[in-house]
Design a protein around this motif. Structure first.
Motif, PDB file in Angstrom:
ATOM      1  N   THR A   1       0.861  -1.175   0.000  1.00  0.00           N
ATOM      2  CA  THR A   1       0.000   0.000   0.000  1.00  0.00           C
ATOM      3  C   THR A   1       0.902   1.232   0.000  1.00  0.00           C
ATOM      4  O   THR A   1       2.112   1.126   0.195  1.00  0.00           O
ATOM      5  CB  THR A   1      -0.955   0.020   1.206  1.00  0.00           C
ATOM      6  N   ARG A   2       0.300   2.375  -0.234  1.00  0.00           N
ATOM      7  CA  ARG A   2       1.040   3.634  -0.183  1.00  0.00           C
ATOM      8  C   ARG A   2       0.226   4.619   0.652  1.00  0.00           C
ATOM      9  O   ARG A   2      -0.966   4.840   0.382  1.00  0.00           O
ATOM     10  CB  ARG A   2       1.267   4.197  -1.588  1.00  0.00           C
ATOM     11  N   LEU A   3       0.852   5.195   1.668  1.00  0.00           N
ATOM     12  CA  LEU A   3       0.177   6.184   2.497  1.00  0.00           C
ATOM     13  C   LEU A   3       0.017   7.487   1.723  1.00  0.00           C
ATOM     14  O   LEU A   3       0.666   7.708   0.698  1.00  0.00           O
ATOM     15  CB  LEU A   3       0.967   6.429   3.779  1.00  0.00           C
TER      16      LEU A   3
ATOM     17  N   ASP B   1       5.666 -12.667  11.284  1.00  0.00           N
ATOM     18  CA  ASP B   1       4.432 -12.999  11.981  1.00  0.00           C
ATOM     19  C   ASP B   1       3.629 -11.738  12.288  1.00  0.00           C
ATOM     20  O   ASP B   1       3.523 -11.299  13.435  1.00  0.00           O
ATOM     21  CB  ASP B   1       4.779 -13.758  13.267  1.00  0.00           C
ATOM     22  N   ALA B   2       3.083 -11.135  11.252  1.00  0.00           N
ATOM     23  CA  ALA B   2       2.252  -9.938  11.398  1.00  0.00           C
ATOM     24  C   ALA B   2       1.200  -9.936  10.304  1.00  0.00           C
ATOM     25  O   ALA B   2       1.496 -10.245   9.145  1.00  0.00           O
ATOM     26  CB  ALA B   2       3.107  -8.678  11.303  1.00  0.00           C
ATOM     27  N   ARG B   3      -0.010  -9.587  10.660  1.00  0.00           N
ATOM     28  CA  ARG B   3      -1.087  -9.563   9.676  1.00  0.00           C
ATOM     29  C   ARG B   3      -1.014  -8.283   8.846  1.00  0.00           C
ATOM     30  O   ARG B   3      -0.640  -7.225   9.338  1.00  0.00           O
ATOM     31  CB  ARG B   3      -2.444  -9.677  10.374  1.00  0.00           C
ATOM     32  N   VAL B   4      -1.392  -8.408   7.597  1.00  0.00           N
ATOM     33  CA  VAL B   4      -1.282  -7.284   6.676  1.00  0.00           C
ATOM     34  C   VAL B   4      -2.064  -6.080   7.178  1.00  0.00           C
ATOM     35  O   VAL B   4      -1.543  -4.949   7.207  1.00  0.00           O
ATOM     36  CB  VAL B   4      -1.777  -7.699   5.270  1.00  0.00           C
ATOM     37  N   ALA B   5      -3.291  -6.285   7.591  1.00  0.00           N
ATOM     38  CA  ALA B   5      -4.119  -5.167   8.045  1.00  0.00           C
ATOM     39  C   ALA B   5      -3.501  -4.475   9.260  1.00  0.00           C
ATOM     40  O   ALA B   5      -3.555  -3.244   9.387  1.00  0.00           O
ATOM     41  CB  ALA B   5      -5.527  -5.659   8.372  1.00  0.00           C
ATOM     42  N   GLU B   6      -2.907  -5.262  10.155  1.00  0.00           N
ATOM     43  CA  GLU B   6      -2.270  -4.693  11.332  1.00  0.00           C
ATOM     44  C   GLU B   6      -1.082  -3.817  10.934  1.00  0.00           C
ATOM     45  O   GLU B   6      -0.908  -2.711  11.453  1.00  0.00           O
ATOM     46  CB  GLU B   6      -1.791  -5.816  12.263  1.00  0.00           C
TER      47      GLU B   6
END
Length: 430
Positions: free
Chosen positions: A13-15, A203-208
């Protein structure tokens, strides 16, 4: 799937401020790698500001608005993590690997020094780190036998004004001459969210990750007028070998043969990478077999060849050998040049090609075997090629190289007329 070269998922994604965020989930172990690439290296440094990017590699650990001097390191290590930073001509990267529950800590620390280093930068800190860099130059380059070879080879390969003409360590005169305001402006110009890629692997979710990136980095303003690096894609050949002979406190003669080839990431450089492996990687290489084991003119552990993976100009291929006792530099250079030149005329065998590809495959999967290795790779391809998924091209690119392509590349880029020859001779009586 392993044939693709990158069998893990990638989300991006891009902020709004331009920061590119790359995530690759891997739930195998409860750890995450956070890797931040800034598109600034020594090739971006204007005249009079050489060494600035490397100095900031040091300054970024010396405190920011909400983080005291050296606290970044203490907090990461105290959480059970590891961290470091590196600078090269093309980029600067900062990275940490932490237990998954400390991902937010890593984001907070990286965001604070991206947006809050300049207000915390003091004259005392600047002066202290300038001294650290001076000591690093002495320890790594000036007081080590053959240590300044890279500093000498770059200006032999790239003319004055070329973005790769000077080494990342820079000029001590430039570092000493610049004032605090000049360094602050350099940081404001280049260390902006729209000039960076933030990658998280593990170990990290994309949305997080996307949410944390917005929380900690989203308010940092972008920079509208980041100057582009000078164009270094074209380098005129000298038409004859460029030579330098250095008499120094070294134990034996050493010779470097260097050539400009193709930019890293191009099909031509894939061929050069396999070529360099055939030529100079390990005991099965041509240089070892001929000069160390056959003619016995080179020291076994000090003969080889390698490419330097520079992405924005014809990247160097360097072959080097150090003489056995009683062997002259002239004899060593002649033997080295003979093996290099024969790549264009003596076909690479199927055994040589298979061996080179096996070595490169092993090296690739060794890099991919860790979350920090994958994070750095994804940051690289996002920064230099605009798409982290292009990392999947590299291994197949190497595996597709043929013996005919190697011969063609050797004839094209390894010609003696465009060769840089650097020779070290021991001082009399040394």
């Amino acid at each position: 799937m392993p044939d693709s070269g990158y069998p893990w998922p990638i989300e991006t994604t891009r902020l709004d401020n331009g920061l590119r965020v790359v995530v690759s989930e891997d739930r195998t172990a409860p750890a995450v790698a956070v890797n931040l690439w800034y598109d600034v290296g020594s090739r971006h440094e204007p005249a009079g500001q050489t060494g600035f990017a490397h100095l900031f590699e040091h300054l970024m650990f010396e405190g920011s608005v909400n983080v005291a001097k050296t606290e970044h390191m203490k907090l990461i290590q105290g959480a059970g993590g590891s961290l470091n930073a590196t600078t090269n001509p093309d980029r600067t990267n900062y990275f940490e690997t932490v237990p998954a529950e400390h991902l937010e800590l890593a984001f907070w620390l990286e965001a604070d020094r991206m947006g809050g280093l300049v207000p915390a930068l003091t004259q005392e800190t600047l002066d202290n780190q300038r001294d650290v860099v001076k000591n690093e130059r002495r320890q790594r380059y000036e007081n080590v036998p053959y240590g300044d070879a890279w500093l000498r080879l770059l200006p032999m390969l790239y003319p004055p004004g070329h973005p790769y003409h000077h080494a990342t360590i820079g000029s001590m005169a430039d570092l000493n001459a610049a004032d605090l305001a000049t360094f602050q402006d350099f940081h404001r110009t280049h260390y902006a969210p729209n000039n960076a890629v933030l990658t998280v692997v593990g170990d990290a979710r994309v949305a997080e990750v996307f949410a944390l990136a917005e929380r900690y980095f989203g308010a940092i303003p972008s920079r509208a007028d980041i100057p582009p690096a000078p164009d270094g894609r074209t380098v005129a050949g000298a038409g004859e070998p460029v030579r330098e002979v250095v008499t120094a406190d070294v134990p034996a003669p050493r010779v470097y043969l260097a050539h400009r080839t193709h930019p890293f990431g191009s099909p031509g450089y894939d061929v050069v990478t396999v070529l360099a492996t055939v030529l100079g990687s390990g005991r099965g290489s041509r240089l070892y077999q001929r000069l160390a084991d056959g003619e016995r003119i080179a020291q076994p552990d000090l003969v080889g060849a390698y490419g330097v993976d520079l992405a924005h100009a014809p990247a160097p291929l360097i072959a080097t050998a150090t003489a056995r006792p009683g062997v002259t530099a002239d004899r060593l250079e002649a033997g080295l040049a003979e093996v290099v030149d024969e790549l264009a005329t003596v076909p690479v065998t199927a055994t040589e090609l298979d061996r080179a590809k096996a070595l490169l495959t092993t090296a690739w999967w060794r890099q991919m075997s860790t979350v920090d290795g994958r994070a750095d790779t994804l940051s690289r391809y996002a920064t230099q090629f605009g798409d982290p998924a292009r990392a999947a091209e590299r291994l197949p690119g190497w595996l597709a190289v043929t013996a005919d392509q190697i011969a063609e590349a050797a004839a094209e880029v390894l010609a003696a007329r465009d060769r840089a020859v650097l020779t070290y001779l021991p001082k009399e009586g040394a």
